[in-house]
Design a protein around this motif. Structure first.
Motif, PDB file in Angstrom:
ATOM      1  N   ASP A 237       0.800  -1.218  -0.153  1.00  0.00           N
ATOM      2  CA  ASP A 237       0.014  -0.066  -0.045  1.00  0.00           C
ATOM      3  C   ASP A 237       1.030   1.374  -0.126  1.00  0.00           C
ATOM      4  OD1 ASP A 237       1.116  -0.385   2.385  1.00  0.00           O
ATOM      5  OD2 ASP A 237      -0.862  -0.272   3.462  1.00  0.00           O
ATOM      6  N   ARG A 238       2.309   1.225  -0.097  1.00  0.00           N
ATOM      7  CA  ARG A 238       3.086   2.273   0.018  1.00  0.00           C
ATOM      8  C   ARG A 238       4.251   1.999  -1.356  1.00  0.00           C
ATOM      9  NH1 ARG A 238       2.647   4.049   5.454  1.00  0.00           N
ATOM     10  NH2 ARG A 238       0.293   4.122   5.543  1.00  0.00           N
ATOM     11  N   ALA A 239       4.409   3.170  -1.889  1.00  0.00           N
ATOM     12  CA  ALA A 239       5.633   3.039  -2.471  1.00  0.00           C
ATOM     13  C   ALA A 239       6.573   4.426  -2.391  1.00  0.00           C
ATOM     14  CB  ALA A 239       5.425   3.465  -3.990  1.00  0.00           C
ATOM     15  N   ILE A 240       8.033   4.256  -2.574  1.00  0.00           N
ATOM     16  CA  ILE A 240       8.734   5.492  -2.341  1.00  0.00           C
ATOM     17  C   ILE A 240       9.671   5.394  -3.741  1.00  0.00           C
ATOM     18  CG2 ILE A 240      10.781   6.485  -1.157  1.00  0.00           C
ATOM     19  CD1 ILE A 240       9.888   5.038   1.388  1.00  0.00           C
ATOM     20  N   ALA A 241       9.566   6.651  -4.491  1.00  0.00           N
ATOM     21  CA  ALA A 241      10.132   6.583  -5.827  1.00  0.00           C
ATOM     22  C   ALA A 241      11.511   7.743  -5.696  1.00  0.00           C
ATOM     23  CB  ALA A 241       9.520   7.208  -6.903  1.00  0.00           C
ATOM     24  N   VAL A 242      12.672   7.223  -6.356  1.00  0.00           N
ATOM     25  CA  VAL A 242      13.641   8.083  -6.372  1.00  0.00           C
ATOM     26  C   VAL A 242      14.460   7.861  -7.640  1.00  0.00           C
ATOM     27  CG1 VAL A 242      15.557   6.447  -5.132  1.00  0.00           C
ATOM     28  CG2 VAL A 242      15.688   9.064  -4.906  1.00  0.00           C
ATOM     29  N   GLN A 243      14.892   8.943  -8.369  1.00  0.00           N
ATOM     30  CA  GLN A 243      15.527   8.859  -9.808  1.00  0.00           C
ATOM     31  C   GLN A 243      17.052   9.081  -9.289  1.00  0.00           C
ATOM     32  OE1 GLN A 243      14.119  11.921 -11.973  1.00  0.00           O
ATOM     33  NE2 GLN A 243      11.959  11.200 -11.971  1.00  0.00           N
ATOM     34  N   THR A 244      18.151   8.008  -9.934  1.00  0.00           N
ATOM     35  CA  THR A 244      19.437   8.248  -9.678  1.00  0.00           C
ATOM     36  C   THR A 244      20.112   8.321 -10.893  1.00  0.00           C
ATOM     37  OG1 THR A 244      19.319   5.877  -9.823  1.00  0.00           O
ATOM     38  CG2 THR A 244      19.364   6.785  -7.701  1.00  0.00           C
ATOM     39  N   ASP A 286       7.738   3.441   6.901  1.00  0.00           N
ATOM     40  CA  ASP A 286       8.261   4.184   5.899  1.00  0.00           C
ATOM     41  C   ASP A 286       9.497   4.341   6.105  1.00  0.00           C
ATOM     42  OD1 ASP A 286       5.407   4.450   4.882  1.00  0.00           O
ATOM     43  OD2 ASP A 286       5.127   6.441   5.691  1.00  0.00           O
ATOM     44  N   ASP A 287      10.153   4.713   7.289  1.00  0.00           N
ATOM     45  CA  ASP A 287      11.460   4.960   7.641  1.00  0.00           C
ATOM     46  C   ASP A 287      12.391   3.933   7.237  1.00  0.00           C
ATOM     47  OD1 ASP A 287      10.645   7.421   8.430  1.00  0.00           O
ATOM     48  OD2 ASP A 287      10.976   7.001  10.544  1.00  0.00           O
ATOM     49  N   GLU A 288      11.749   2.640   7.452  1.00  0.00           N
ATOM     50  CA  GLU A 288      12.683   1.471   7.263  1.00  0.00           C
ATOM     51  C   GLU A 288      12.816   1.252   5.654  1.00  0.00           C
ATOM     52  OE1 GLU A 288      12.109  -2.605   9.116  1.00  0.00           O
ATOM     53  OE2 GLU A 288      10.135  -1.490   9.695  1.00  0.00           O
ATOM     54  N   ALA A 289      11.430   1.566   4.990  1.00  0.00           N
ATOM     55  CA  ALA A 289      11.608   1.273   3.566  1.00  0.00           C
ATOM     56  C   ALA A 289      12.437   2.481   2.700  1.00  0.00           C
ATOM     57  CB  ALA A 289      10.107   1.606   2.955  1.00  0.00           C
ATOM     58  N   GLN A 290      12.426   3.371   3.278  1.00  0.00           N
ATOM     59  CA  GLN A 290      13.527   4.681   2.609  1.00  0.00           C
ATOM     60  C   GLN A 290      14.867   4.437   2.841  1.00  0.00           C
ATOM     61  OE1 GLN A 290      11.984   8.649   2.582  1.00  0.00           O
ATOM     62  NE2 GLN A 290      14.235   9.273   2.957  1.00  0.00           N
ATOM     63  N   ALA A 291      15.152   3.894   3.901  1.00  0.00           N
ATOM     64  CA  ALA A 291      16.707   3.463   4.464  1.00  0.00           C
ATOM     65  C   ALA A 291      17.097   2.282   3.570  1.00  0.00           C
ATOM     66  CB  ALA A 291      16.585   3.062   5.777  1.00  0.00           C
ATOM     67  N   LYS A 292      16.051   1.444   3.466  1.00  0.00           N
ATOM     68  CA  LYS A 292      16.390   0.469   2.557  1.00  0.00           C
ATOM     69  C   LYS A 292      16.763   0.682   1.015  1.00  0.00           C
ATOM     70  CE  LYS A 292      15.268  -4.429   1.675  1.00  0.00           C
ATOM     71  NZ  LYS A 292      16.400  -4.819   1.419  1.00  0.00           N
ATOM     72  N   LEU A 293      15.643   1.479   0.529  1.00  0.00           N
ATOM     73  CA  LEU A 293      15.922   1.836  -0.808  1.00  0.00           C
ATOM     74  C   LEU A 293      17.066   2.435  -1.158  1.00  0.00           C
ATOM     75  CD1 LEU A 293      14.420   2.272  -3.616  1.00  0.00           C
ATOM     76  CD2 LEU A 293      13.406   4.379  -2.547  1.00  0.00           C
ATOM     77  N   LEU A 294      17.404   3.612  -0.146  1.00  0.00           N
ATOM     78  CA  LEU A 294      18.646   4.461  -0.332  1.00  0.00           C
ATOM     79  C   LEU A 294      19.843   3.616  -0.333  1.00  0.00           C
ATOM     80  CD1 LEU A 294      17.551   7.882   1.249  1.00  0.00           C
ATOM     81  CD2 LEU A 294      17.598   7.385  -1.076  1.00  0.00           C
ATOM     82  N   PRO A 305      13.456  11.311  -2.094  1.00  0.00           N
ATOM     83  CA  PRO A 305      12.549  10.270  -2.097  1.00  0.00           C
ATOM     84  C   PRO A 305      11.099  10.679  -1.788  1.00  0.00           C
ATOM     85  CG  PRO A 305      14.551   9.786  -0.634  1.00  0.00           C
ATOM     86  CD  PRO A 305      14.667  11.363  -1.264  1.00  0.00           C
ATOM     87  N   ARG A 306      10.080  10.294  -2.491  1.00  0.00           N
ATOM     88  CA  ARG A 306       8.784  10.609  -2.191  1.00  0.00           C
ATOM     89  C   ARG A 306       7.705   9.439  -1.848  1.00  0.00           C
ATOM     90  NH1 ARG A 306       5.461  12.059  -6.223  1.00  0.00           N
ATOM     91  NH2 ARG A 306       6.674  11.089  -7.812  1.00  0.00           N
ATOM     92  N   VAL A 307       7.189   9.464  -0.801  1.00  0.00           N
ATOM     93  CA  VAL A 307       6.380   8.403  -0.364  1.00  0.00           C
ATOM     94  C   VAL A 307       4.945   8.459  -1.123  1.00  0.00           C
ATOM     95  CG1 VAL A 307       5.344   7.350   1.576  1.00  0.00           C
ATOM     96  CG2 VAL A 307       7.495   8.178   1.876  1.00  0.00           C
ATOM     97  N   LEU A 308       4.476   7.508  -1.508  1.00  0.00           N
ATOM     98  CA  LEU A 308       3.147   7.386  -2.515  1.00  0.00           C
ATOM     99  C   LEU A 308       2.289   6.548  -1.580  1.00  0.00           C
ATOM    100  CD1 LEU A 308       4.632   7.510  -5.853  1.00  0.00           C
ATOM    101  CD2 LEU A 308       3.117   9.211  -5.052  1.00  0.00           C
ATOM    102  N   ARG A 309       1.045   6.839  -1.214  1.00  0.00           N
ATOM    103  CA  ARG A 309       0.293   5.811  -0.604  1.00  0.00           C
ATOM    104  C   ARG A 309      -0.833   5.583  -1.552  1.00  0.00           C
ATOM    105  NH1 ARG A 309       0.240   7.539   5.569  1.00  0.00           N
ATOM    106  NH2 ARG A 309       2.152   8.549   5.513  1.00  0.00           N
ATOM    107  N   PHE A 310      -1.454   4.315  -1.727  1.00  0.00           N
ATOM    108  CA  PHE A 310      -2.488   3.668  -2.398  1.00  0.00           C
ATOM    109  C   PHE A 310      -3.048   2.375  -1.683  1.00  0.00           C
ATOM    110  CE2 PHE A 310       1.616   1.658  -3.886  1.00  0.00           C
ATOM    111  CZ  PHE A 310       1.306   0.233  -3.659  1.00  0.00           C
ATOM    112  N   ARG A 311      -4.118   2.127  -2.403  1.00  0.00           N
ATOM    113  CA  ARG A 311      -4.987   0.998  -1.990  1.00  0.00           C
ATOM    114  C   ARG A 311      -5.265   0.436  -3.248  1.00  0.00           C
ATOM    115  NH1 ARG A 311     -10.763   0.601   0.120  1.00  0.00           N
ATOM    116  NH2 ARG A 311     -11.194   2.659  -0.549  1.00  0.00           N
ATOM    117  N   THR A 312      -5.041  -1.037  -3.250  1.00  0.00           N
ATOM    118  CA  THR A 312      -5.132  -1.661  -4.443  1.00  0.00           C
ATOM    119  C   THR A 312      -6.781  -1.972  -4.490  1.00  0.00           C
ATOM    120  OG1 THR A 312      -4.826  -3.846  -3.257  1.00  0.00           O
ATOM    121  CG2 THR A 312      -2.833  -2.684  -4.584  1.00  0.00           C
TER     122      THR A 312
END
Ligand code: FAD
Length: 494
Positions: A237-244, A286-294, A305-312
């Motif tokens: 239900d969440r995503a974080i996007a970042v461009q590199t 969210d913090d764990e996800a962001q740290a892991k992504l980075l 990084p940007r957090v996006l919330r969604f509901r499938t």
């Protein structure tokens, strides 16, 4: 258009990929029949993701008359031959779901039956070795081939794509209005009458297309059609996007790398890489996800990084009264197989086929809704398959998705494949037999048997048949240029 017949006034609310895809197609094909105005708000912006596509986009681009090479330069695109799924079946396991056809089917039985027999005899290689697109992807090669070419899609800069579509739409008479929609006004009969903007301007119309993204201002905010929630099957239900920055030559495929509570994408463009993580907030903060992504991304981040919330899930009705929802406003499955832009395209095509030139007819509405729901349900099943069919038990998330109840339509497909090796594409379903086979085998579901037609061949015949395909695949793949070199000559980034 007959003389004296009034043009239909179409208002498109929202100018993301959905809004501009709708505007460009309506403008290009139905310019004489409708007046189109698109309203969008720079202050609100777009979702800003959606960079991986599937081969059907090639068709849409042809429909609106895009020059592929020019367009690829503008969107800094790369070619995509499939998706590599890493750590999905098991940790350190990898397979590719490619866009190609694997091997050669017989009219009675798909190639997997012959491959299965070859496997029992010990003469078959990996299933994917019999697919040109997959081997070309593994070798980082690409070219347009004459006659039956490679089946491909694109990785694109979504913002640049929307800009490109806007240019086409405006060339075909679509008017753009900047402003925030503050109110949706209803007519006495319950239809939508107009959109009122922040500055007080009122836009009235005959037909309203809701492309306002997750906000779904018209279809839900005003008309309240309801939402079928699928989080019990698709719990992320969440995503974080970042461009590199890019750190290597762009691969001609998307990477989807499973992690403890979801997965991470890597989408190579010519000038940068799109990255993101999709996760389930019940199992990862969210913090764990962001740290892991980075920590996991390669290359220097170019964006915050940007957090996006969604509901499938899916809107209960995609077309209701004089309002049609297209894009994220109509629902969201998950970006795993890059199907959202495809669904936009399908709804746009459907709208054009059922364009309500003489007012809204309920049979059109019912047909539109039935077709959209059918198509979306099948894609949903395909996505659930990736999560459910896994050997992973290493985290609570994977233990959950592995043991969760799944839709009966999917359970049936898995049983049929397990017991007989058979899989069928139903009606207009997006994913054909070959896609289901690649993913079911890739995720570790081996059929117990094969079709008897495969037993008609002797061991020598089946060996020759399989070897012949591999030889052809390798010869063709080895003759292709490196993907990066092909991009530089065909469509260098503008
Ligand atoms: P948006 O881009 O959100 O656009 C909404 C528009 O509505 C904007 O122009 C906004 O300004 C306007 N708006 C909203 N409210 C108002 C208001 N009050 N007044 C005026 N204007 C308003 N799809 C793929 O096919 N491939 C992918 O790889 C992929 N990856 C994804 C990854 C993630 C994490 C997510 C969440 C989605 C992904 N998608 C992907 C889906 C894809 O991003 C969307 O389908 C696509 O971008 C279309 O979005 P949209 O136009 O519906 O909404």
């Amino acid at each position: 258009m007959k003389d004296g017949q009034a043009k239909q006034k179409v208002i498109i609310a929202g100018g993301g990929t959905a809004g501009w895809m709708t505007a460009a197609a309506l403008g290009k094909v139905l310019e004489k029949v409708c007046d189109v105005t698109l309203v969008e708000s720079d202050a609100i912006g777009t979702v800003g993701v959606g960079e991986a596509t599937i081969p059907t986009l090639v068709t849409y681009n042809r429909l609106i008359g895009l020059d592929e090479a020019k367009w690829m330069s503008a969107v800094k695109g790369t070619f995509k031959l499939g998706i590599a799924f890493e750590n999905w079946t098991d940790l350190n396991h990898r397979y590719i779901h490619s866009f190609g056809i694997t091997g050669k089917d017989h009219w009675t039985a798909g190639f997997q039956h012959f491959w299965h027999r070859g496997r029992e005899l010990g003469v078959a290689k990996e299933f994917g070795d019999y697919c040109l697109e997959l081997i070309a992807a593994e070798k980082d090669r690409f070219a347009h081939l004459p006659d039956l070419g490679l089946n491909y899609a694109y990785h694109i800069d979504a913002t640049a794509y929307a800009g490109f579509l806007r240019e086409i739409a405006e060339r075909h008479g679509v008017k753009r209005r900047e402003g925030r929609i503050a109110e949706v006004r209803r007519a006495a009969n319950g239809d939508i009458a107009s959109l009122v903007l922040d500055d007080g301007a009122e836009l009235d119309g005959d037909l309203f297309v809701d492309c306002t993204g997750f906000r779904a201002l018209l279809i839900e905010g005003a008309l309240g059609v309801g939402y079928d929630d699928w989080t019990h099957w698709l719990p992320c239900d969440r995503a974080i996007a970042v461009q590199t920055e890019s750190v290597r030559a762009p691969r001609p495929y998307t990477r989807s790398i499973a992690h403890e509570a979801g997965w991470r994408w890597q989408i190579p463009l010519q000038h940068r890489t799109g990255n993101g993580t999709v996760y389930c907030s019940k199992y990862m903060s969210d913090d764990e996800a962001q740290a892991k992504l980075l920590n996991d991304i390669e290359g220097r981040p170019l964006t915050e990084p940007r957090v996006l919330r969604f509901r499938t899930g899916m809107r209960r009705q995609h077309w209701h009264r004089n309002c049609i929802a297209i894009g994220l406003s109509s629902g969201f499955i998950e970006p795993l197989e890059s199907t959202s832009i495809h669904l936009i395209q399908r709804s746009v095509m459907r709208l054009m086929r059922m364009f309500p030139q003489h007012g809204v007819h309920q049979p059109d509405v019912d047909e539109f809704n039935a077709q959209t729901a059918y198509e979306t349900d099948h894609i949903r099943d395909f996505i659930i398959l990736h999560y459910h069919l896994t050997n992973r038990t290493d985290t609570p998330f994977w233990r959950h998705v592995r043991s969760m109840e799944i839709p009966e339509s999917l359970a049936h497909r898995m049983r049929l494949f397990r017991e007989t090796g058979r899989v069928f594409r139903a009606n207009d379903e997006l994913f054909a037999e070959n896609s289901w086979t690649q993913v079911m085998l890739g995720q570790g579901l081996m059929p117990e048997t094969h079709h008897p037609v495969a037993d008609v061949m002797s061991e020598a015949e089946i060996t020759k048949f399989l070897d012949y395909i591999i030889e052809n695949v390798n010869r063709t793949a080895n003759g292709l240029p490196a993907h990066e070199d092909y991009l530089k000559s065909y469509c260098p980034a503008a």
